[in-house]
Scaffold this active site. Sequence first.
Site, short mmCIF file in Angstrom:
data_model
loop_
_atom_site.label_atom_id
_atom_site.label_comp_id
_atom_site.label_asym_id
_atom_site.label_seq_id
_atom_site.Cartn_x
_atom_site.Cartn_y
_atom_site.Cartn_z
N HIS A 19 0.84 -1.20 0.00
CA HIS A 19 0.00 0.00 0.00
C HIS A 19 0.87 1.26 0.00
O HIS A 19 0.59 2.23 -0.71
CB HIS A 19 -0.90 -0.04 1.24
CG HIS A 19 -1.73 1.17 1.45
ND1 HIS A 19 -1.73 1.86 2.63
CD2 HIS A 19 -2.58 1.83 0.63
CE1 HIS A 19 -2.56 2.89 2.54
NE2 HIS A 19 -3.09 2.90 1.34
N GLU A 48 2.19 2.04 -3.43
CA GLU A 48 1.15 2.68 -4.25
C GLU A 48 1.12 4.18 -4.00
O GLU A 48 1.04 4.98 -4.94
CB GLU A 48 -0.21 2.04 -3.94
CG GLU A 48 -1.39 2.75 -4.58
CD GLU A 48 -2.57 2.88 -3.63
OE1 GLU A 48 -3.08 4.01 -3.47
OE2 GLU A 48 -2.97 1.86 -3.03
N HIS A 49 1.19 4.58 -2.73
CA HIS A 49 1.23 6.01 -2.40
C HIS A 49 2.45 6.69 -3.02
O HIS A 49 2.36 7.81 -3.52
CB HIS A 49 1.26 6.20 -0.88
CG HIS A 49 -0.08 6.20 -0.23
ND1 HIS A 49 -0.56 7.25 0.52
CD2 HIS A 49 -1.07 5.27 -0.23
CE1 HIS A 49 -1.77 6.97 0.97
NE2 HIS A 49 -2.10 5.76 0.54
N GLU A 94 5.63 10.59 3.69
CA GLU A 94 4.44 9.78 3.46
C GLU A 94 4.10 8.90 4.66
O GLU A 94 2.95 8.45 4.79
CB GLU A 94 4.62 8.92 2.21
CG GLU A 94 3.33 8.41 1.59
CD GLU A 94 2.44 9.54 1.06
OE1 GLU A 94 1.21 9.33 0.99
OE2 GLU A 94 2.97 10.62 0.73
#
Length: 260
Positions: A78, A81-82, A158
Amino acid sequence: MRFKLYVLILLFVSGFIIQGATSNEILQNDPSVKVDKLKNGLTYYIKNNKYPENRLELLLVVDTGSVMEDEDQQGLAHFAEHMAFNGTAKYPKNELVDYLESIGMQFGPDLNAYTSFDETVYMLQVPVNDESNVEKSFEILSEWANYITFEDEEIDKERGVIIEEWRLGRGAESRIRDKKIPIYFKGSKYAERLPIGKKDIIENFDYNVIKRFYKDWYRTDLMAVVAVGDLEPDIIEKYIKKYFNQIEKQIKPRERIIED
């Protein structure tokens, strides 16, 4: 409108439809869908569709998700993906998002992505009135496929975004789901690999750990490009070949195990 288009995509590219609970009949692909494969193993699906007009829906589908994570990578499918939106070789930092927004695209309706247990999917809905923007969109898909930069500074920025997403998902429904999944999938890796991952790993993983995930699983034999919309298939195929043929096939790739 958007929901209907996704339904069409799923119907067109599935390759088979199960007829009834006990039927194993495999139907042929819709002949109006062009299905082919590049020498590096990437598969592509092209469908000319006039509605909605002047729009092209593009998907980059990667056959990997949270069940492919190593113990020290829980949550990093995940996270990767960010990071696709935080810098690639040709679009450093926020330049990619800035460009897409400059041609009228918005996060959510036109630009999105998701990560599940088994797959990661990137989505673009592109206006086709300017072919240069169409070509750029295929370039962007290829950048996500092979050229995410994973700069240290961007990774650290992030971490907080992902933790906030994790925190917002701690509602009652999610907590109940998290209790049920280990029961439903007892003995399976699905019981251990929720896509959101583990908070301590997200906060503290070494930069090379996420790069290892990307190198292992973002590769052409595990990818497909889906293009459905109001544009001639020959034009679409030209850009797929231009931007994805240049990605080299991985030698001796890590085995992609199908989890029970």
